[in-house]
Design a protein around this motif. Structure first.
Motif, PDB file in Angstrom:
ATOM      1  N   GLY A  14      73.665 -49.296  33.061  1.00 36.25           N
ATOM      2  CA  GLY A  14      74.566 -48.921  34.612  1.00 36.25           C
ATOM      3  C   GLY A  14      73.098 -48.273  35.244  1.00 36.25           C
ATOM      4  O   GLY A  14      73.992 -47.615  36.368  1.00 36.25           O
ATOM      5  N   ILE A  19      76.047 -43.791  40.449  1.00 29.14           N
ATOM      6  CA  ILE A  19      75.199 -42.860  39.745  1.00 29.14           C
ATOM      7  C   ILE A  19      73.475 -42.705  39.318  1.00 29.14           C
ATOM      8  O   ILE A  19      72.733 -41.858  38.704  1.00 29.14           O
ATOM      9  N   GLY A  20      74.045 -43.970  38.363  1.00 32.12           N
ATOM     10  CA  GLY A  20      72.899 -44.405  38.119  1.00 32.12           C
ATOM     11  C   GLY A  20      71.330 -44.506  37.962  1.00 32.12           C
ATOM     12  O   GLY A  20      70.291 -43.745  37.950  1.00 32.12           O
ATOM     13  N   PHE A  42      69.343 -51.409  30.945  1.00 34.53           N
ATOM     14  CA  PHE A  42      69.894 -52.630  30.515  1.00 34.53           C
ATOM     15  C   PHE A  42      70.718 -53.264  31.795  1.00 34.53           C
ATOM     16  O   PHE A  42      71.547 -52.214  32.924  1.00 34.53           O
ATOM     17  N   VAL A  74      77.071 -56.027  29.591  1.00 36.83           N
ATOM     18  CA  VAL A  74      77.993 -55.443  28.351  1.00 36.83           C
ATOM     19  C   VAL A  74      79.467 -56.091  28.340  1.00 36.83           C
ATOM     20  O   VAL A  74      79.651 -55.549  27.532  1.00 36.83           O
ATOM     21  N   LEU A  98      77.974 -46.860  32.735  1.00 37.25           N
ATOM     22  CA  LEU A  98      78.708 -47.268  33.476  1.00 37.25           C
ATOM     23  C   LEU A  98      80.066 -46.767  34.609  1.00 37.25           C
ATOM     24  O   LEU A  98      80.239 -45.335  34.169  1.00 37.25           O
ATOM     25  N   ARG A 100      83.923 -46.813  36.007  1.00 35.96           N
ATOM     26  CA  ARG A 100      84.715 -46.969  35.835  1.00 35.96           C
ATOM     27  C   ARG A 100      85.884 -48.162  35.050  1.00 35.96           C
ATOM     28  O   ARG A 100      86.309 -48.564  34.292  1.00 35.96           O
ATOM     29  N   LEU A 103      84.193 -49.091  31.731  1.00 35.79           N
ATOM     30  CA  LEU A 103      83.774 -47.676  30.817  1.00 35.79           C
ATOM     31  C   LEU A 103      84.901 -48.532  29.626  1.00 35.79           C
ATOM     32  O   LEU A 103      84.167 -47.762  28.229  1.00 35.79           O
ATOM     33  N   SER A 125      78.552 -42.579  29.906  1.00 31.91           N
ATOM     34  CA  SER A 125      78.955 -42.144  31.227  1.00 31.91           C
ATOM     35  C   SER A 125      79.913 -41.054  31.382  1.00 31.91           C
ATOM     36  O   SER A 125      81.630 -41.136  31.746  1.00 31.91           O
ATOM     37  N   TYR A 127      79.836 -37.682  33.896  1.00 33.25           N
ATOM     38  CA  TYR A 127      79.280 -37.662  35.487  1.00 33.25           C
ATOM     39  C   TYR A 127      80.020 -36.493  35.809  1.00 33.25           C
ATOM     40  O   TYR A 127      80.141 -37.276  37.827  1.00 33.25           O
ATOM     41  N   GLY A 128      81.410 -36.494  36.048  1.00 28.57           N
ATOM     42  CA  GLY A 128      82.653 -36.697  36.937  1.00 28.57           C
ATOM     43  C   GLY A 128      83.039 -34.927  36.336  1.00 28.57           C
ATOM     44  O   GLY A 128      82.705 -33.756  36.084  1.00 28.57           O
ATOM     45  N   THR A 167      80.030 -33.379  35.596  1.00 28.67           N
ATOM     46  CA  THR A 167      79.051 -32.332  36.744  1.00 28.67           C
ATOM     47  C   THR A 167      79.725 -32.442  37.912  1.00 28.67           C
ATOM     48  O   THR A 167      79.829 -31.212  39.126  1.00 28.67           O
ATOM     49  N   GLY A 168      81.342 -32.539  37.614  1.00 29.84           N
ATOM     50  CA  GLY A 168      82.443 -32.085  38.673  1.00 29.84           C
ATOM     51  C   GLY A 168      81.873 -33.246  39.927  1.00 29.84           C
ATOM     52  O   GLY A 168      81.824 -33.745  39.782  1.00 29.84           O
ATOM     53  N   MET A 173      80.027 -37.275  47.963  1.00 28.05           N
ATOM     54  CA  MET A 173      80.880 -38.017  47.759  1.00 28.05           C
ATOM     55  C   MET A 173      82.175 -37.633  48.710  1.00 28.05           C
ATOM     56  O   MET A 173      83.091 -37.835  49.105  1.00 28.05           O
TER      57      MET A 173
HETATM   58  N1  LIG Z   1      81.643 -36.505  40.236  1.00 30.70           N
HETATM   59  C1  LIG Z   1      82.405 -37.873  40.791  1.00 30.70           C
HETATM   60  O1  LIG Z   1      82.859 -37.289  42.195  1.00 30.70           O
HETATM   61  C2  LIG Z   1      81.658 -39.094  40.737  1.00 30.70           C
HETATM   62  C3  LIG Z   1      82.306 -40.321  41.441  1.00 30.70           C
HETATM   63  C4  LIG Z   1      81.814 -41.664  42.016  1.00 30.70           C
HETATM   64  C5  LIG Z   1      81.500 -42.279  40.365  1.00 30.70           C
HETATM   65  N2  LIG Z   1      81.806 -40.628  39.092  1.00 30.70           N
HETATM   66  C6  LIG Z   1      81.302 -41.098  37.387  1.00 30.70           C
HETATM   67  O2  LIG Z   1      79.631 -42.154  37.348  1.00 30.70           O
HETATM   68  C7  LIG Z   1      80.231 -42.646  36.004  1.00 30.70           C
HETATM   69  C8  LIG Z   1      78.851 -44.247  36.587  1.00 30.70           C
HETATM   70  O3  LIG Z   1      79.806 -44.411  37.717  1.00 30.70           O
HETATM   71  P1  LIG Z   1      78.837 -45.245  38.992  1.00 30.70           P
HETATM   72  O4  LIG Z   1      80.259 -45.220  40.262  1.00 30.70           O
HETATM   73  O5  LIG Z   1      78.257 -44.916  39.179  1.00 30.70           O
HETATM   74  O6  LIG Z   1      79.264 -46.777  38.153  1.00 30.70           O
HETATM   75  P2  LIG Z   1      79.310 -47.855  38.925  1.00 30.70           P
HETATM   76  O7  LIG Z   1      78.353 -48.079  40.832  1.00 30.70           O
HETATM   77  O8  LIG Z   1      80.517 -48.693  39.449  1.00 30.70           O
HETATM   78  O9  LIG Z   1      78.369 -49.126  38.237  1.00 30.70           O
HETATM   79  C9  LIG Z   1      76.900 -49.018  36.751  1.00 30.70           C
HETATM   80  C10 LIG Z   1      76.324 -50.174  37.047  1.00 30.70           C
HETATM   81  O10 LIG Z   1      77.415 -50.785  36.011  1.00 30.70           O
HETATM   82  C11 LIG Z   1      76.951 -51.650  35.567  1.00 30.70           C
HETATM   83  N3  LIG Z   1      77.813 -53.049  35.275  1.00 30.70           N
HETATM   84  C12 LIG Z   1      78.685 -53.860  36.149  1.00 30.70           C
HETATM   85  N4  LIG Z   1      78.816 -54.442  35.442  1.00 30.70           N
HETATM   86  C13 LIG Z   1      78.286 -54.698  34.657  1.00 30.70           C
HETATM   87  C14 LIG Z   1      77.860 -55.621  33.255  1.00 30.70           C
HETATM   88  N5  LIG Z   1      79.097 -56.622  33.297  1.00 30.70           N
HETATM   89  N6  LIG Z   1      77.018 -55.856  32.318  1.00 30.70           N
HETATM   90  C15 LIG Z   1      76.305 -54.191  31.953  1.00 30.70           C
HETATM   91  N7  LIG Z   1      76.312 -53.776  33.277  1.00 30.70           N
HETATM   92  C16 LIG Z   1      77.682 -53.614  34.150  1.00 30.70           C
HETATM   93  C17 LIG Z   1      75.814 -52.348  36.683  1.00 30.70           C
HETATM   94  O11 LIG Z   1      74.364 -52.505  36.565  1.00 30.70           O
HETATM   95  P3  LIG Z   1      73.918 -53.668  36.805  1.00 30.70           P
HETATM   96  O12 LIG Z   1      74.224 -53.976  37.908  1.00 30.70           O
HETATM   97  O13 LIG Z   1      72.359 -53.061  36.998  1.00 30.70           O
HETATM   98  O14 LIG Z   1      73.952 -54.611  35.942  1.00 30.70           O
HETATM   99  C18 LIG Z   1      76.101 -51.256  37.506  1.00 30.70           C
HETATM  100  O15 LIG Z   1      74.764 -50.921  38.585  1.00 30.70           O
HETATM  101  C19 LIG Z   1      81.387 -42.893  36.018  1.00 30.70           C
HETATM  102  O16 LIG Z   1      81.980 -42.235  34.812  1.00 30.70           O
HETATM  103  C20 LIG Z   1      82.380 -42.554  37.098  1.00 30.70           C
HETATM  104  O17 LIG Z   1      83.578 -41.248  36.447  1.00 30.70           O
HETATM  105  C21 LIG Z   1      81.854 -39.823  39.208  1.00 30.70           C
END
Ligand SMILES: NC(=O)c1ccc[n+]([C@@H]2O[C@H](COP(=O)([O-])OP(=O)(O)OC[C@H]3O[C@@H](n4cnc5c(N)ncnc54)[C@H](OP(=O)(O)O)[C@@H]3O)[C@@H](O)[C@H]2O)c1
Length: 353
Positions: A14, A19-20, A42, A74, A98, A100, A103, A125, A127-128, A167-168, A173
């Motif tokens: 991810g 965030i990744g 990956f 995944v 990954l 939401r 997850l 995963s 980071y929140g 991380t909060g 965002m």
């Molecule tokens: N603290 C905050 O304010 C905050 C805000 C947002 C998120 N978060 C947390 O940060 C974490 C990551 O969230 P995010 O929003 O950054 O994630 P995201 O952008 O929705 O997704 C991350 C990656 O997952 C991969 N993915 C999706 N479907 C897949 C599949 N079928 N097979 C393989 N990979 C797949 C994709 O990578 P590829 O395209 O490279 O395959 C995508 O870039 C979560 O735990 C979320 O709760 C926190």
């Protein structure tokens, strides 16, 4: 595992996500000696089918910095398939970023890591928001998935070391209001408008309640620092923060940087809680939650002080305040277009191409 374990072959799942991308970028540009020997991503097959896409350009740029690419999905890869991926790449450390929507596949992935001959350390995963902040946390609908994974890990994972990086909210965002639900907080500099939550009991006190934030760039720094401190991080939920400020301090920074006075809308906390009831569709026998419910609930938790600690874990990772972003920097970036206009891929590519 020996006490002097250091990550060698690291796999990030991810790592192109919201965030990744910051975490992958930070790891690749880490100062030498880097906290790994090889870094692999990956990602789903087809990432290079359109070479002009931001994702393809970003991954190619990262490859020029030494990133290796492993493809897979995944959803469709089963546990044995993941174990094979881990063993073939001799990955000893796996970082999951990954989102939401995916997850739910993490239990399968961590079980595969547990049963592999290679993986020693797993960062799920997170980071929140701290999903285990207090006794009320377990009943927050936003925390269910991450808490279920933690339970799975407690009950099923014996051999692997696990670290959660908490991380909060991402400051970058949080500054954006949720479209249609602006009352949950945010800033609109083009209209000179600000929205803050007031808890009505004097605790949040009209935007005076503190919130601990991380900028998205600092999340990358903290994960990189975590990899540099394996033994200090094993078995922990590390709480890390860039800065702790009140919405009113953020407002003052906006007004300073723009030279304008903002029109402030304060919404009492009970109104936000009523909005949550509606968005989660709580009164229905067959609830159909609105996708924005998660974001409104998280903003309410943050406004209620759910990011505050006696002491955070920045020191455990030896990350100094002067190495982190400031409120001033965060607001300056937002006024320059923010993380949305940043189009991370293009920016990251153009920085070095
Ligand atoms: N603290 C905050 O304010 C905050 C805000 C947002 C998120 N978060 C947390 O940060 C974490 C990551 O969230 P995010 O929003 O950054 O994630 P995201 O952008 O929705 O997704 C991350 C990656 O997952 C991969 N993915 C999706 N479907 C897949 C599949 N079928 N097979 C393989 N990979 C797949 C994709 O990578 P590829 O395209 O490279 O395959 C995508 O870039 C979560 O735990 C979320 O709760 C926190």
């Amino acid at each position: 595992m020996s006490n002097d374990f250091k990550p060698t072959n690291v796999l990030i799942i991810g790592g192109t996500g919201a965030i990744g991308a910051y975490i992958t970028s930070s790891l690749l540009s880490a100062a030498s000696p880097k906290p790994y020997t090889t870094l692999s991503l990956f990602t789903r097959p087809g990432w290079d089918s359109d070479p002009s896409s931001n994702k393809a350009k970003l991954i190619q740029h990262w490859q020029s910095q030494g990133l290796k690419v492993v493809t897979g999905n995944v959803e469709s890869l089963d546990q044995a398939g993941f174990t094979q991926v881990f063993e073939e790449g001799k990955f000893d450390t796996v970082i999951s970023c990954l989102g939401r929507a995916t997850l739910k596949y993490q239990p399968k992935i961590i079980d595969a890591a547990e049963h592999s001959q290679s993986v020693q350390w797993f960062l799920p995963s997170e980071y929140g928001t701290d999903v285990a902040y207090n006794e009320k946390s377990a009943s927050e609908p936003t925390h269910v998935g991450k808490l279920a994974l933690r339970k799975h890990i407690r009950e099923k994972i014996e051999r692997l070391k696990v670290t959660y990086v908490v991380t909060g909210p991402y400051f970058d965002m949080w500054l954006y209001p949720i479209p249609g639900y602006e009352q949950a907080g945010g800033f609109v500099p083009s209209e000179k408008k600000a929205y803050v939550i007031d808890d009505g009991e004097g605790k949040v006190d009209d935007g005076e309640g503190k919130v601990g934030f991380c900028t998205m760039w600092d999340v990358g720094k903290f994960v990189t620092a975590t990899l540099r401190h394996p033994t200090q991080s094993f078995g922990k939920a590390l709480k890390v923060q860039s800065f702790i400020v009140t919405p009113k301090e953020v407002l003052a920074e906006f007004e300073k940087q723009t030279g304008s006075t903002f029109d402030v809308t304060e919404t009492p906390l009970p109104e936000i809680q009523e909005l949550e009831e509606v968005l989660w569709d709580k009164k229905s026998d067959n609830p159909q939650p609105n996708p924005q419910a998660t974001f409104v609930t998280l903003r309410r938790i943050w406004a209620q002080g759910g990011t505050l600690y006696e002491k955070n874990d920045n020191e455990v990772l030896e990350v100094k305040q002067e190495d982190l972003d400031t409120l001033e920097e965060g607001v300056r970036r937002y006024l320059a277009g923010g993380y949305k206009a940043e189009t991370f891929g293009v920016r990251a590519c153009s920085a070095n191409l």
